[in-house]
Design a protein around this motif. Structure first.
Motif, PDB file in Angstrom:
ATOM      1  N   ALA A 109       9.765  13.225  -2.511  1.00 59.00           N
ATOM      2  CA  ALA A 109       8.518  13.209  -3.282  1.00 59.00           C
ATOM      3  C   ALA A 109       8.742  13.741  -4.692  1.00 59.00           C
ATOM      4  O   ALA A 109       8.281  13.143  -5.672  1.00 59.00           O
ATOM      5  N   ASP A 110       9.453  14.863  -4.828  1.00 58.57           N
ATOM      6  CA  ASP A 110       9.692  15.434  -6.154  1.00 58.57           C
ATOM      7  C   ASP A 110      10.581  14.527  -6.995  1.00 58.57           C
ATOM      8  O   ASP A 110      10.375  14.395  -8.204  1.00 58.57           O
ATOM      9  N   ALA A 111      11.549  13.881  -6.375  1.00 58.39           N
ATOM     10  CA  ALA A 111      12.414  12.943  -7.093  1.00 58.39           C
ATOM     11  C   ALA A 111      11.588  11.767  -7.608  1.00 58.39           C
ATOM     12  O   ALA A 111      11.754  11.337  -8.753  1.00 58.39           O
ATOM     13  N   SER A 112      10.681  11.272  -6.788  1.00 59.32           N
ATOM     14  CA  SER A 112       9.835  10.157  -7.196  1.00 59.32           C
ATOM     15  C   SER A 112       8.980  10.537  -8.398  1.00 59.32           C
ATOM     16  O   SER A 112       8.850   9.767  -9.356  1.00 59.32           O
ATOM     17  N   LYS A 113       8.398  11.727  -8.355  1.00 55.08           N
ATOM     18  CA  LYS A 113       7.567  12.185  -9.471  1.00 55.08           C
ATOM     19  C   LYS A 113       8.398  12.343 -10.736  1.00 55.08           C
ATOM     20  O   LYS A 113       7.959  11.966 -11.831  1.00 55.08           O
ATOM     21  N   MET A 114       9.609  12.879 -10.601  1.00 49.98           N
ATOM     22  CA  MET A 114      10.466  13.072 -11.764  1.00 49.98           C
ATOM     23  C   MET A 114      10.927  11.724 -12.320  1.00 49.98           C
ATOM     24  O   MET A 114      11.006  11.550 -13.534  1.00 49.98           O
ATOM     25  N   ILE A 115      11.218  10.776 -11.443  1.00 52.16           N
ATOM     26  CA  ILE A 115      11.582   9.430 -11.888  1.00 52.16           C
ATOM     27  C   ILE A 115      10.449   8.832 -12.710  1.00 52.16           C
ATOM     28  O   ILE A 115      10.669   8.293 -13.799  1.00 52.16           O
ATOM     29  N   SER A 149       0.824  -1.204   0.000  1.00 52.63           N
ATOM     30  CA  SER A 149       0.000   0.000   0.000  1.00 52.63           C
ATOM     31  C   SER A 149       0.861   1.258   0.000  1.00 52.63           C
ATOM     32  O   SER A 149       0.484   2.265  -0.580  1.00 52.63           O
ATOM     33  N   ASN A 150       2.037   1.208   0.625  1.00 55.77           N
ATOM     34  CA  ASN A 150       2.934   2.355   0.618  1.00 55.77           C
ATOM     35  C   ASN A 150       3.508   2.599  -0.770  1.00 55.77           C
ATOM     36  O   ASN A 150       3.801   3.733  -1.133  1.00 55.77           O
ATOM     37  N   LEU A 151       3.700   1.553  -1.540  1.00 54.90           N
ATOM     38  CA  LEU A 151       4.229   1.706  -2.890  1.00 54.90           C
ATOM     39  C   LEU A 151       3.247   2.432  -3.793  1.00 54.90           C
ATOM     40  O   LEU A 151       3.640   3.056  -4.766  1.00 54.90           O
ATOM     41  N   GLU A 152       1.971   2.375  -3.473  1.00 54.36           N
ATOM     42  CA  GLU A 152       0.941   2.989  -4.284  1.00 54.36           C
ATOM     43  C   GLU A 152       0.543   4.373  -3.778  1.00 54.36           C
ATOM     44  O   GLU A 152      -0.230   5.058  -4.410  1.00 54.36           O
ATOM     45  N   LYS A 153       1.069   4.789  -2.659  1.00 55.31           N
ATOM     46  CA  LYS A 153       0.721   6.061  -2.050  1.00 55.31           C
ATOM     47  C   LYS A 153       1.267   7.217  -2.877  1.00 55.31           C
ATOM     48  O   LYS A 153       2.391   7.177  -3.353  1.00 55.31           O
TER      49      LYS A 153
END
Length: 76
Positions: A57-63, A15-19
């Motif tokens: 969070a921003d790194a995840s979105k950019m990835i 569930s954390n992977l989908e957050k």
């Protein structure tokens, strides 16, 4: 042996992977070393400048964005 579908820690992890990264409790912290390494590679492949000051969070979105752009995130 524990069945993964019955293992509560496995379900929490899934569930954390989908957050949404915007909802991460630690999303405003500096990106991790693993994120920085992978993001640097994606930036090079996409011809985009790497920003070492991104949050987790921003790194995840950019990835996610650059995986789509470079085709690295595509299921084959």
């Amino acid at each position: 042996m524990t069945n993964r579908t019955e293992d509560p820690s496995h379900n929490d992890q899934a569930s954390n992977l989908e957050k949404d990264p915007n909802d991460w409790a630690t999303g405003d912290e500096s990106m991790t070393g693993a994120q920085a390494s992978y993001l640097r590679t994606l930036c090079e492949e996409a011809g985009v400048d790497f920003d070492e000051n991104l949050s987790k969070a921003d790194a995840s979105k950019m990835i996610d964005e650059l995986q789509h752009r470079t085709g690295r995130g595509e299921d084959h």
